[in-house]
Design a protein around this motif. Structure first.
Motif, PDB file in Angstrom:
ATOM      1  N   ASP A   1       0.844  -1.183   0.000  1.00  0.00           N
ATOM      2  CA  ASP A   1       0.000   0.000   0.000  1.00  0.00           C
ATOM      3  C   ASP A   1       0.885   1.241   0.000  1.00  0.00           C
ATOM      4  O   ASP A   1       2.100   1.145   0.011  1.00  0.00           O
ATOM      5  N   HIS A   2       0.230   2.392  -0.034  1.00  0.00           N
ATOM      6  CA  HIS A   2       0.959   3.665  -0.045  1.00  0.00           C
ATOM      7  C   HIS A   2       0.299   4.630   0.929  1.00  0.00           C
ATOM      8  O   HIS A   2       0.121   5.798   0.637  1.00  0.00           O
ATOM      9  N   GLU A   3      -0.055   4.082   2.097  1.00  0.00           N
ATOM     10  CA  GLU A   3      -0.753   4.875   3.110  1.00  0.00           C
ATOM     11  C   GLU A   3       0.163   5.855   3.830  1.00  0.00           C
ATOM     12  O   GLU A   3      -0.292   6.851   4.364  1.00  0.00           O
ATOM     13  N   ASP A   4       1.452   5.550   3.881  1.00  0.00           N
ATOM     14  CA  ASP A   4       2.389   6.509   4.470  1.00  0.00           C
ATOM     15  C   ASP A   4       3.591   6.632   3.539  1.00  0.00           C
ATOM     16  O   ASP A   4       3.735   5.879   2.575  1.00  0.00           O
ATOM     17  N   ASP A   5       4.451   7.601   3.819  1.00  0.00           N
ATOM     18  CA  ASP A   5       5.565   7.891   2.913  1.00  0.00           C
ATOM     19  C   ASP A   5       6.488   6.698   2.705  1.00  0.00           C
ATOM     20  O   ASP A   5       6.926   6.434   1.576  1.00  0.00           O
ATOM     21  N   GLU A   6       6.794   5.967   3.753  1.00  0.00           N
ATOM     22  CA  GLU A   6       7.706   4.828   3.631  1.00  0.00           C
ATOM     23  C   GLU A   6       7.073   3.707   2.805  1.00  0.00           C
ATOM     24  O   GLU A   6       7.726   3.136   1.927  1.00  0.00           O
ATOM     25  N   ASP A   7       5.808   3.398   3.071  1.00  0.00           N
ATOM     26  CA  ASP A   7       5.123   2.375   2.278  1.00  0.00           C
ATOM     27  C   ASP A   7       5.027   2.801   0.812  1.00  0.00           C
ATOM     28  O   ASP A   7       5.194   1.974  -0.087  1.00  0.00           O
ATOM     29  N   ALA A   8       4.754   4.083   0.579  1.00  0.00           N
ATOM     30  CA  ALA A   8       4.675   4.588  -0.797  1.00  0.00           C
ATOM     31  C   ALA A   8       6.023   4.450  -1.498  1.00  0.00           C
ATOM     32  O   ALA A   8       6.081   4.043  -2.664  1.00  0.00           O
ATOM     33  N   ARG A   9       7.107   4.773  -0.805  1.00  0.00           N
ATOM     34  CA  ARG A   9       8.436   4.667  -1.386  1.00  0.00           C
ATOM     35  C   ARG A   9       8.735   3.218  -1.779  1.00  0.00           C
ATOM     36  O   ARG A   9       9.223   2.943  -2.877  1.00  0.00           O
ATOM     37  N   ILE A  10       8.408   2.287  -0.896  1.00  0.00           N
ATOM     38  CA  ILE A  10       8.653   0.869  -1.157  1.00  0.00           C
ATOM     39  C   ILE A  10       7.811   0.383  -2.340  1.00  0.00           C
ATOM     40  O   ILE A  10       8.312  -0.283  -3.248  1.00  0.00           O
TER      41      ILE A  10
END
Length: 153
Positions: free
Chosen positions: A122-131
């Motif tokens: 998912d891309h719910e936060d900046d780190e998840d979005a980056r990954i």
């Protein structure tokens, strides 16, 4: 690898692509590191259906490009059900034109993006979005497409 893909199109929607082979290739490429086998459905919809689904399931009153409905913890049946994807063809076409992107590359990106959601990204936060974005870029490069997040993509 044996990811089975059932593709359904709303009447009159060819999806802007020649057949289903590219769609299946893109979806399998996104899922191959997560699932050796499984099945998913992809529904290509018009703007009315896309808006209705986005409103019903996300509370947003507009058609969006891709919606993902992962199964989550699936029963131990084979092939494993992975979930459903919905792609709104008119939105994809409009976005590609507005962003100056090749329509095929945009379809590839949205198939990969949606499939990664089915795999738990998912891309719910900046780190998840980056990954997730890095994973998308890697998969798309392997398929021969540019980084969709670059300004000139």
């Amino acid at each position: 690898m044996s990811i089975e893909v059932d593709i359904l199109r709303a009447p009159g929607l060819g999806g802007g692509l020649s057949g289903n082979a590219l769609l299946v290739t893109w979806l399998r490429a996104a899922l191959e590191d997560h699932y050796p086998t499984g099945e998913l459905s992809l529904r290509i919809v018009d703007e009315v259906e896309g808006r209705n689904l986005n409103s019903k399931f996300r509370g947003r009153d507009y058609a969006t490009n891709v919606l993902s409905f992962p199964v989550g913890d699936a029963p131990t049946v084979q092939p494993r059900p992975l979930g459903d994807l919905v792609i709104c063809a008119p939105v994809v076409a409009r976005e590609a034109a507005q962003q100056g992107k090749d329509p095929e590359a945009h379809w590839a990106h949205l198939c990969v993006h949606g499939a990664l959601h089915l795999a738990g990204h998912d891309h719910e936060d900046d780190e998840d979005a980056r990954i997730m974005e890095a994973r998308e870029v890697e998969i798309l490069a392997r398929l021969g497409y540019q980084d969709p997040y670059r300004a000139d993509a």
